[in-house]
Each structure stands twice: as structure tokens, then as C-alpha cells.
Design a protein around this motif. Structure first.
Motif, PDB file in Angstrom:
ATOM      1  N   ASP A   1     -31.140 -29.949 -10.042  1.00 55.49           N
ATOM      2  CA  ASP A   1     -31.776 -31.132  -9.446  1.00 55.49           C
ATOM      3  C   ASP A   1     -30.762 -32.146  -8.925  1.00 55.49           C
ATOM      4  N   TYR A   2     -29.991 -31.711  -7.955  1.00 59.44           N
ATOM      5  CA  TYR A   2     -28.968 -32.552  -7.331  1.00 59.44           C
ATOM      6  C   TYR A   2     -29.581 -33.488  -6.287  1.00 59.44           C
ATOM      7  N   PRO A   3     -28.889 -34.594  -5.986  1.00 60.60           N
ATOM      8  CA  PRO A   3     -29.350 -35.462  -4.901  1.00 60.60           C
ATOM      9  C   PRO A   3     -29.478 -34.678  -3.594  1.00 60.60           C
ATOM     10  N   ARG A   4     -30.556 -34.916  -2.876  1.00 62.52           N
ATOM     11  CA  ARG A   4     -30.820 -34.209  -1.630  1.00 62.52           C
ATOM     12  C   ARG A   4     -29.686 -34.375  -0.626  1.00 62.52           C
ATOM     13  N   THR A   5     -29.061 -35.553  -0.628  1.00 61.04           N
ATOM     14  CA  THR A   5     -28.025 -35.859   0.360  1.00 61.04           C
ATOM     15  C   THR A   5     -26.753 -35.024   0.168  1.00 61.04           C
ATOM     16  N   LEU A   6     -26.601 -34.414  -1.020  1.00 60.11           N
ATOM     17  CA  LEU A   6     -25.400 -33.640  -1.296  1.00 60.11           C
ATOM     18  C   LEU A   6     -25.539 -32.165  -0.916  1.00 60.11           C
ATOM     19  N   LYS A   7     -26.770 -31.724  -0.626  1.00 62.96           N
ATOM     20  CA  LYS A   7     -27.016 -30.297  -0.508  1.00 62.96           C
ATOM     21  C   LYS A   7     -27.523 -29.905   0.881  1.00 62.96           C
ATOM     22  N   PRO A   8     -27.386 -28.615   1.232  1.00 64.52           N
ATOM     23  CA  PRO A   8     -27.814 -28.117   2.541  1.00 64.52           C
ATOM     24  C   PRO A   8     -29.322 -28.177   2.740  1.00 64.52           C
ATOM     25  N   PHE A   9     -29.737 -27.939   3.979  1.00 59.18           N
ATOM     26  CA  PHE A   9     -31.134 -28.099   4.395  1.00 59.18           C
ATOM     27  C   PHE A   9     -32.098 -27.122   3.738  1.00 59.18           C
ATOM     28  N   TYR A  10     -31.604 -25.987   3.252  1.00 57.01           N
ATOM     29  CA  TYR A  10     -32.499 -24.918   2.807  1.00 57.01           C
ATOM     30  C   TYR A  10     -32.939 -25.047   1.343  1.00 57.01           C
ATOM     31  N   MET A  11     -32.516 -26.088   0.627  1.00 59.64           N
ATOM     32  CA  MET A  11     -32.884 -26.214  -0.776  1.00 59.64           C
ATOM     33  C   MET A  11     -34.237 -26.903  -0.954  1.00 59.64           C
ATOM     34  N   TYR A  12     -35.002 -26.423  -1.918  1.00 61.09           N
ATOM     35  CA  TYR A  12     -36.359 -26.905  -2.188  1.00 61.09           C
ATOM     36  C   TYR A  12     -36.333 -28.375  -2.608  1.00 61.09           C
ATOM     37  N   CYS A  13     -37.130 -29.199  -1.922  1.00 57.59           N
ATOM     38  CA  CYS A  13     -37.192 -30.628  -2.241  1.00 57.59           C
ATOM     39  C   CYS A  13     -38.179 -30.882  -3.382  1.00 57.59           C
ATOM     40  N   ASN A  14     -37.725 -31.639  -4.382  1.00 56.26           N
ATOM     41  CA  ASN A  14     -38.589 -31.995  -5.501  1.00 56.26           C
ATOM     42  C   ASN A  14     -39.577 -33.082  -5.089  1.00 56.26           C
ATOM     43  N   SER A  15     -40.588 -33.309  -5.921  1.00 60.20           N
ATOM     44  CA  SER A  15     -41.645 -34.272  -5.608  1.00 60.20           C
ATOM     45  C   SER A  15     -41.144 -35.705  -5.555  1.00 60.20           C
ATOM     46  N   ASP A  16     -39.960 -35.965  -6.152  1.00 58.53           N
ATOM     47  CA  ASP A  16     -39.419 -37.332  -6.110  1.00 58.53           C
ATOM     48  C   ASP A  16     -38.798 -37.664  -4.761  1.00 58.53           C
ATOM     49  N   SER A  17     -38.686 -36.664  -3.882  1.00 57.00           N
ATOM     50  CA  SER A  17     -38.108 -36.817  -2.537  1.00 57.00           C
ATOM     51  C   SER A  17     -36.639 -37.212  -2.553  1.00 57.00           C
ATOM     52  N   LYS A  18     -36.054 -37.286  -3.740  1.00 53.00           N
ATOM     53  CA  LYS A  18     -34.634 -37.657  -3.839  1.00 53.00           C
ATOM     54  C   LYS A  18     -33.746 -36.489  -4.226  1.00 53.00           C
ATOM     55  N   THR A  19     -34.317 -35.521  -4.931  1.00 57.39           N
ATOM     56  CA  THR A  19     -33.508 -34.419  -5.447  1.00 57.39           C
ATOM     57  C   THR A  19     -34.034 -33.066  -4.955  1.00 57.39           C
ATOM     58  N   VAL A  20     -33.174 -32.076  -5.053  1.00 49.57           N
ATOM     59  CA  VAL A  20     -33.535 -30.714  -4.664  1.00 49.57           C
ATOM     60  C   VAL A  20     -33.265 -29.767  -5.822  1.00 49.57           C
ATOM     61  N   ARG A  21     -33.899 -28.589  -5.778  1.00 53.35           N
ATOM     62  CA  ARG A  21     -33.753 -27.617  -6.860  1.00 53.35           C
ATOM     63  C   ARG A  21     -32.501 -26.752  -6.661  1.00 53.35           C
ATOM     64  N   GLY A  22     -31.380 -27.439  -6.614  1.00 52.31           N
ATOM     65  CA  GLY A  22     -30.104 -26.750  -6.575  1.00 52.31           C
ATOM     66  C   GLY A  22     -29.600 -26.552  -7.988  1.00 52.31           C
ATOM     67  N   MET A  23     -28.661 -25.613  -8.141  1.00 47.34           N
ATOM     68  CA  MET A  23     -28.090 -25.372  -9.467  1.00 47.34           C
ATOM     69  C   MET A  23     -26.635 -24.965  -9.336  1.00 47.34           C
ATOM     70  N   ASP A  24     -25.833 -25.381 -10.312  1.00 50.60           N
ATOM     71  CA  ASP A  24     -24.435 -24.957 -10.418  1.00 50.60           C
ATOM     72  C   ASP A  24     -24.191 -24.486 -11.843  1.00 50.60           C
TER      73      ASP A  24
END
Length: 456
Positions: A348-371
Motif C-alpha cells: 500500500d504505497y503512495p500512488r505518486t511513487l508507483k507506475p500507472f498499472y498498480m491497483y488504486c485503493n479506495s482511499d485514492s492515495k495508495t496503491v496495492r504495490g508490494m516490496d
């Protein structure tokens, strides 16, 4: 007579058999009338001692052998009276293939710095360290395929030349037949009729196959024109990228954890001598740490929780920690080495840090990325659940000023039978570096490609 590889000769229980071995001389010394030749064929970190008596026809020539020379020896395998070796070969016949000028050969039997060995990368596989590195690399590659094949993932070869920048970073090597000195290039006249580059990832093409064949993986070279001369970066490296339809972020994390444990276990099982060498000579405690990782349950933590943990720690970092920052290696290593004490998967990284293809969470701020973070390295795997909702994918592309026409083929997977899917990427050299304990990534790939370096 059939040649035996030294790896198998050293494991032979019964002595007295007649065998032939071929390889390169590590040392050659004469004691009274006996010649002792240490021969190695690259199959094992250990060498085989060959004992030559004066009755051998090629005795005089063998006495002149120097390090690096190559030969074939046929003889009888006997128990060795010398300490530190179980068997040796009593020579009966020998043939010299290639002699080496001792004054010119750069690999004498002494310790050489890794910096020096990079300058003679064409010869360094003959050393103990690099023979071990590339045997482990081979074992890891086999483990990659065995893991996914056992789980019915299809192996797919994605293009090396592409018109797309998957990561959006712009660090591309361009491929063109046009005059490089021409200022205003018309790519319509170029070989492919458009601007082309070497791929930075096979992920987008991999997604196409996953949305048709359920689960696939790619394993191939990728290229990034990042002008970085650190011990962690290469311009040409190999990536392992699985993609699975109907998998969400939790499935993806489970797959990544199982995958990493599988390849570590495989190497520990298949390369015990080489791993023992790395444990003793390169990074003491390496095997114990790897075994701990395999037996650990990877901790799951959100990016937001990680940032709070880092701030609350009062640790002094070179890079400031705040929500929205891109976590650095020092932050990642603090989490796994000092705070948690085991591998961690951040999500759940900030959307601004990740590429366009990552799933956006309902908070509109984070995406379902993982490291996936591991001790000693930090990030070793990066991935995400993919954005499969057409409207939200198009919104993200507009937000990042991506031309829809360039990705029309990719968008079709969301137009026609879209499904949840996820995947990740493992930098193969990072994995080899992690498993061997080698400090510099240039020492775990046969011929490193880095800024200003294209010697071999």
C-alpha cells in the motif's frame, strides 16, 4: 575412455577404478621423483590431485606444466594418504592440450582483488570464488524454472525490443538504424517505423498472456540506461517476472514468499560446498541467515505503518523519513535488520511513487504495490496487484500524461474480459548477490554492463 567430471570423481566411494579426467592445472610441484598436479574442470570447487611417476611417457613434459595449462589424464583412483583429500589419481597416461606461459598468465595461485578480476573477466571463472558464483547462479536459474513449472506457470519469452517504457522512468536504450548525428529524426523512416528501445521489463506483455493462459512467468534480460555506478546497479540484467490471473495482492505476497524460500533452499541443497565457501570466505554467518529466512514467516506491513515505525525509532538516517517519501535502502534495512529481525513485505504505497498499472485503493492515495525486503539487501522483489478496472486505469494514464494510443493493445485486456491479476519482479543478479554474500553486483554476472564499461 569416457571422461569423468571431477565433481563425480570426488564422490566415488570405491577406489581402484580406471578413469579419465580433463581440466586445467591449478598447481604443479615436483617432490623428489614424483609430480603432484592439482587439476580442476570447473564442476566442483575442490580439485583432484594427480600423482605422476617417472615411468609415465609424458613425465618430462608434465614436470614443466604451469598454472592454467590444460591436459587429460587417465589413471587409477586410489585412497590418498595426504590430509584434506580422500582420493587421488595415479596417472598412467597423459596428454597436454595447451601450455601456459607462467610469466604472462595473470591468474597465479594467490589471492587477487575483485577489482583486478573484473579487468580480466574472461579468465575470472577459473578462480575458486567465481567458479562458485556461477555454479550457484546456475542452480538459482534452475530453481526459478522448477518453482514455476511445478505450479503450472507457462514460460513465456517477451520482446527485448519494445516501443513502451513499462516503468515510465525514461531510462531507455534506444534502438535505431538512423544516423545518430542527425538532430531531427523522423522515426517513420527508422527500421521499425517508430521510436524503439531495449526493454526495461516484460511485465506488460506478460499481463497479456496471463489474461489468456491464467499464469505465466518470464525470465530474460532487461536494460536500464540509469547512469549509476553503485555496487547495486547494472545496465543489463536479468529479471524473473511471474503474472497470475485471478490473484490479488495477498496471493501475490504468498507466491513471492514461497518463491524466495524455494530458490534459497534449492541452492543450499544443490551447492553445499560452494555455499560453505561463501560462508567461510565471503560472508561469515551467511548460511545461518539464509536458513533463518527460509524458516521465518515474512512480516506484512503497510507503507504507512513502516513510515510511522521509522519516525518513532528516532534513528538518524541520511534521508529524511516522511509520508510520501520513497523509502531508501537504509530505511528498508533498518526495518528488517534492527526492528523486525526477519523479512518484511511492505504494501500500500503512495500512488505518486508507483507506475500507472498498480491497483488504486479506495482511499485514492495508495496503491496495492508490494516490496519484499530481506536482511543485508533491502528490497529484493517488487510487485503489485494490477489495475484491472478500465475507467481507473485510463484515469491513471491521463494523470501521468501517457498516450492511450501507445498502450491500446494493453488497454484491450481491460476492455475484453478483464480480471483481477497480480505479479512481481525479481532482479536475478540481486538474488545471486544476496544468496552468495558477494558485495558487488558486477561480480555475480558473467560480463557486467555499467556506465563506461563495455570491454568484453
Amino acid at each position: 575412455m569416457k571422461r569423468e567430471r571431477i565433481k563425480h570423481v570426488l564422490s566415488i566411494v570405491e577406489t581402484g577404478s580406471s578413469i579419465t579426467v580433463k581440466g586445467w592445472v591449478r598447481t604443479c610441484r615436483k617432490v623428489k621423483d614424483l609430480i603432484f598436479i592439482e587439476i580442476n574442470d570447473g564442476s566442483d570447487i575442490e580439485s583432484l590431485q594427480v600423482v605422476v611417476e617417472p615411468k609415465i611417457e609424458a613425465y618430462k613434459q608434465l614436470a614443466e606444466l604451469t598454472t592454467g595449462s590444460s591436459l587429460s589424464v587417465t589413471g587409477t583412483l586410489v585412497e590418498s594418504p595426504a590430509a584434506g583429500q580422500r582420493v587421488e589419481l595415479n596417472a598412467e597416461e597423459a596428454e597436454i592440450y595447451g601450455l601456459t606461459d607462467a610469466s604472462a598468465y595473470p591468474l597465479q595461485k594467490k589471492r587477487h582483488s575483485f577489482e583486478f578480476l573484473r579487468e580480466i573477466a574472461h579468465l575470472r571463472p577459473r578462480t575458486n570464488t567465481f567458479g562458485a558464483v556461477f555454479r550457484v547462479r546456475n542452480s538459482l536459474a534452475h530453481a526459478v524454472h522448477s518453482f514455476f513449472q511445478q505450479r503450472e506457470f507457462l514460460y513465456v519469452n517477451t520482446p527485448i525490443i519494445t516501443a513502451n517504457d513499462c516503468e515510465g522512468a525514461g531510462e531507455l536504450f534506444h534502438v535505431t538504424t538512423l544516423d545518430p548525428l542527425k538532430q531531427n529524426k523522423d522515426y517513420g523512416d527508422d527500421f521499425f517505423g517508430k521510436k524503439a528501445s531495449l526493454t526495461v521489463s516484460g511485465q506488460l506483455e506478460g499481463e497479456l498472456f496471463a489474461t489468456a493462459l491464467d499464469r505465466i512467468y518470464t525470465f530474460g534480460p532487461t536494460f536500464r540506461a540509469e547512469n549509476s555506478n553503485t555496487s547495486r546497479h547494472l545496465a543489463e540484467f536479468w529479471m524473473v517476472e511471474p503474472e497470475a490471473a485471478f490473484n490479488d495482492i495477498n496471493d501475490n505476497m504468498d507466491l513471492a514468499e514461497d518463491f524466495l524460500k524455494h530458490i534459497i533452499l534449492s541452492v543450499l541443497d544443490e551447492c553445499p560446498k560452494d555455499m560453505d565457501f561463501f560462508d567461510k570466505r565471503i560472508k561469515p554467518g551467511l548460511i545461518k541467515n539464509l536458513e533463518k529466512i527460509v524458516s521465518s514467516k515474512f512480516e506484512r506491513m503497510t507503507y504507512t505503518e513502516a513510515v510511522k515505525t521509522l519516525i518513532d525509532s528516532k534513528e538518524k538516517f541520511n534521508f529524511k523519513v516522511e509520508w510520501g517519501c520513497d523509502l531508501q535502502s537504509e530505511h528498508e534495512r533498518f526495518l528488517v535488520e534492527k526492528k523486525i529481525g526477519s523479512p518484511v513485505i511492505l504494501t500500500d504505497y503512495p500512488r505518486t511513487l508507483k507506475p500507472f498499472y498498480m491497483y488504486c485503493n479506495s482511499d485514492s492515495k495508495t496503491v496495492r504495490g508490494m516490496d519484499v525486503l530481506v536482511p543485508g539487501v533491502g528490497e529484493i522483489i517488487g510487485g503489485s496487484e494490477r489495475e484491472y478496472r478500465l475507467d481507473l486505469l485510463l484515469d491513471r494514464m491521463k494523470e501521468l500524461n501517457l498516450n492511450e494510443e501507445d498502450y491500446d493493445w494493453y488497454i484491450d485486456t481491460r476492455r475484453f474480459g478483464t480480471v483481477p491479476h497480480s505479479g512481481f519482479g525479481l532482479g536475478f543478479e540481486r538474488a545471486v548477490q544476496f544468496v552468495t554474500g558477494m558485495e558487488n553486483i558486477r561480480d555475480v554476472i558473467p560480463f557486467a554492463r555499467t556506465p563506461k564499461n563495455l570491454k568484453f
